[in-house]
Design a protein around this motif. Structure first.
Motif, PDB file in Angstrom:
ATOM      1  N   GLU B  57       0.902  -1.149  -0.006  1.00 25.43           N
ATOM      2  CA  GLU B  57      -0.111  -0.183   0.101  1.00 25.43           C
ATOM      3  C   GLU B  57       0.977   1.298   0.032  1.00 25.43           C
ATOM      4  OE1 GLU B  57      -2.009   1.362   3.491  1.00 25.43           O
ATOM      5  OE2 GLU B  57      -3.762   2.340   2.394  1.00 25.43           O
ATOM      6  N   GLU B  61       1.093   4.401  -2.703  1.00 23.49           N
ATOM      7  CA  GLU B  61       0.939   5.694  -2.439  1.00 23.49           C
ATOM      8  C   GLU B  61       1.935   6.522  -2.796  1.00 23.49           C
ATOM      9  OE1 GLU B  61      -0.244   6.362   1.788  1.00 23.49           O
ATOM     10  OE2 GLU B  61       0.437   8.290   1.845  1.00 23.49           O
ATOM     11  N   THR B  64       1.741   6.699  -6.748  1.00 26.01           N
ATOM     12  CA  THR B  64       0.821   7.694  -7.431  1.00 26.01           C
ATOM     13  C   THR B  64       0.832   9.096  -6.763  1.00 26.01           C
ATOM     14  OG1 THR B  64      -0.412   7.175  -5.074  1.00 26.01           O
ATOM     15  CG2 THR B  64      -1.330   5.923  -7.016  1.00 26.01           C
ATOM     16  N   SER B  65       1.480   9.434  -5.746  1.00 21.38           N
ATOM     17  CA  SER B  65       1.739  10.990  -5.313  1.00 21.38           C
ATOM     18  C   SER B  65       2.783  11.402  -6.392  1.00 21.38           C
ATOM     19  CB  SER B  65       2.054  11.227  -3.906  1.00 21.38           C
ATOM     20  OG  SER B  65       3.217  10.486  -3.623  1.00 21.38           O
ATOM     21  N   CYS B  84      -6.316   3.402  -8.423  1.00 22.08           N
ATOM     22  CA  CYS B  84      -5.344   2.790  -7.951  1.00 22.08           C
ATOM     23  C   CYS B  84      -5.248   3.238  -6.424  1.00 22.08           C
ATOM     24  CB  CYS B  84      -4.091   2.892  -8.489  1.00 22.08           C
ATOM     25  SG  CYS B  84      -3.770   1.830  -9.982  1.00 22.08           S
ATOM     26  N   ILE B  85      -5.399   4.414  -6.214  1.00 25.84           N
ATOM     27  CA  ILE B  85      -5.384   4.953  -4.884  1.00 25.84           C
ATOM     28  C   ILE B  85      -6.344   4.180  -4.093  1.00 25.84           C
ATOM     29  CG2 ILE B  85      -5.794   7.137  -3.443  1.00 25.84           C
ATOM     30  CD1 ILE B  85      -4.569   8.776  -5.494  1.00 25.84           C
ATOM     31  N   ARG B  86      -7.725   4.460  -4.442  1.00 22.02           N
ATOM     32  CA  ARG B  86      -8.949   3.814  -4.030  1.00 22.02           C
ATOM     33  C   ARG B  86      -8.758   2.429  -3.820  1.00 22.02           C
ATOM     34  NH1 ARG B  86     -14.169   6.670  -6.526  1.00 22.02           N
ATOM     35  NH2 ARG B  86     -14.927   4.601  -5.475  1.00 22.02           N
TER      36      ARG B  86
END
Lengths: 257, 216
Positions: B57, B61, B64-65, B84-86
């Protein structure tokens, strides 16, 4: 392509516009409705026709000898390509700001007063017009104490805002921006973007930009041009989040271009 | 010029989610096996696997950021990243719930008070939902996402039936209260796991179409 419907009040309605530079068919059956008091952005790779199309909106292409145009552009219910249209009056109503700031080699004041003067505005009114235009272009606070200085001494970003002020001084309805920030640093770019978003209260704005993030930030509607055609036109939030055409998706996600 | 490095990073991100999904399936399967068989060793091993999910996870994170900050993704790429974040959050929560199930194992005093067939059935449907939601993500299959989310109704139905049955059992025989309450927690966890699988299906539909649907 079908005429594009637009729920808001339309300021410019373009119908089946074709344009040739000599043999080169540069715009193909372009139809679009541009909203009043909105910001409409044109994006697309170099040579796609977006600047050519922008220049059709105030007949700047008339100045190019090899250029031939078919189709109609209605502004205030009048086709601007009718023979009886006063082109000088049209360009007063449809102002334009270019890529590179191009102030005249004269004072800040005279740059702005130039347009109203040649359009015969009474001398007594000109002070007020200059002040108002500088306020509207968010330049007043920076130059109010040196209106007699040469415009060429201003920074690039200030010069571009001066060019916007110069455009505003002749009281247009529509302002066309042709990559207005491409020669500016990020802070000046930010100021111009803020200004454009503010100006749409009173003007209809059309902007050509190579910077997709800029189109996404400041426009309400976006048209994607490719090879002289509008591939997709819609609300900016839809175009950048969920484009319906693969060509648009590929371009804005950097798969080509 | 095609943005090769960027496209490669998007592909890595997608793979991370798929791997995280596979890991979550294993944790769910093992935790349920441990609980049904009252296998404490397996339960403890399963609990430790949660760290792997947390690591994944975190990787999602970070990725994605970084993509958002550096690449300004748009259109389908943006929707993939949002999905993907969700999905990573849903998978992490599902694994936590599976670990909660594993942790129940040692709390069962003596043996189970009833056959666990229907709980197993809930876990099986939930596990299939998880597997299919990740498959739908992998192939951007909207129909599979929709049909998978519908399975949640079966899980909910079993939950209510079991709930009533356990309440009834406790009322009739107070000596079952301790173990029955653990089973109440179990079915609650399984029901929530299926909800998270439904959420993943919603994210897949958003990713594939831009539509924001509330499936359950």
């Amino acid at each position: 392509m079908e005429n594009i419907k637009n729920e808001n009040e339309v300021e410019i309605q373009v119908k089946d516009l074709d344009l040739w530079y000599g043999e080169n068919h540069a715009l193909k059956e372009v139809s679009i409705g541009i909203s009043k008091n909105g910001v409409t952005a044109f994006i697309g790779p170099s040579g796609c026709g977006k600047s050519t199309f922008l220049r059709c909106l105030n007949r700047m292409n008339d100045l190019i000898k090899s250029c031939r145009i078919e189709g109609q552009i209605f502004e205030r219910s009048k086709n601007i390509y009718e023979n009886d249209v006063d082109v000088v009056e049209l360009r007063k109503r449809v102002g334009m700001v270019f890529q590179k700031p191009n102030p005249f080699p004269m004072s800040i004041y005279d740059n702005i007063a130039y347009g109203p003067r040649i359009h015969g505005v009474d001398k007594k009114e000109i002070d007020g017009i200059v002040k108002q235009a500088l306020h509207s272009s968010a330049l007043w606070d920076e130059v109010s104490d040196r209106l007699d200085s040469s415009a060429l001494d201003l920074s690039g970003g200030q010069q571009q805002r001066l060019c916007i002020a110069r455009t505003l001084a002749v009281k247009p309805d529509i302002i066309l921006f042709d990559e207005p920030c491409s020669a500016l640093d990020p802070i000046s770019t930010n100021k111009i973007e803020e200004l454009i978003m503010d100006l749409k209260k009173d003007y209809t704005i059309v902007i050509v930009t190579h910077n997709m993030q800029q189109a996404a930030r400041i426009s309400d509607y976006t048209a994607f041009f490719l090879n002289g055609e509008i591939i997709e036109f819609g609300e900016t939030k839809q175009i950048f989040e969920n484009p319906q055409e693969k060509g648009t998706e590929d371009y804005i996600t950097g798969r080509f271009g | 010029m095609v943005r090769e490095k960027y496209i490669q990073e998007l592909s890595l991100l997608k793979n991370n989610i798929i791997q995280m999904g596979e890991l979550s399936q294993k944790i769910l399967q093992d935790s349920m096996d441990a609980f049904v068989e009252l296998d404490l060793e397996l339960a403890n091993e399963t609990i430790k696997m949660d760290d792997l999910i947390d690591d994944k996870e975190m990787a999602v994170e970070i990725s994605t950021s970084r993509l958002l900050a550096l690449q300004q993704p748009m259109a389908g790429d943006l929707r993939l990243i949002m999905a993907c974040i969700r999905i990573a959050i849903d998978l992490e929560r599902m694994s936590d719930l599976a670990v909660d199930i594993a942790e129940l194992t040692e709390k069962i005093d003596g043996g189970h008070i009833k056959p666990l067939d229907n709980m197993d059935r809930m876990a099986e449907i939930g596990g299939d939902m998880l597997k299919n939601s990740i498959k739908a993500f992998e192939t951007a299959d909207v129909e599979l996402a929709k049909s998978t989310a519908q399975e949640d109704e079966k899980v909910d139905k079993l939950f209510y039936e079991l709930w009533m049955e356990l309440m009834d059992m406790m009322a009739k025989d107070p000596s079952t209260i301790s173990n029955a309450s653990h089973l109440l927690f179990l079915i609650r966890y399984l029901e929530r796991i299926a909800d998270h699988a439904s959420n993943i299906c919603e994210s897949v539909i958003y990713m594939a179409t831009g539509e924001r649907l509330e499936l359950n």
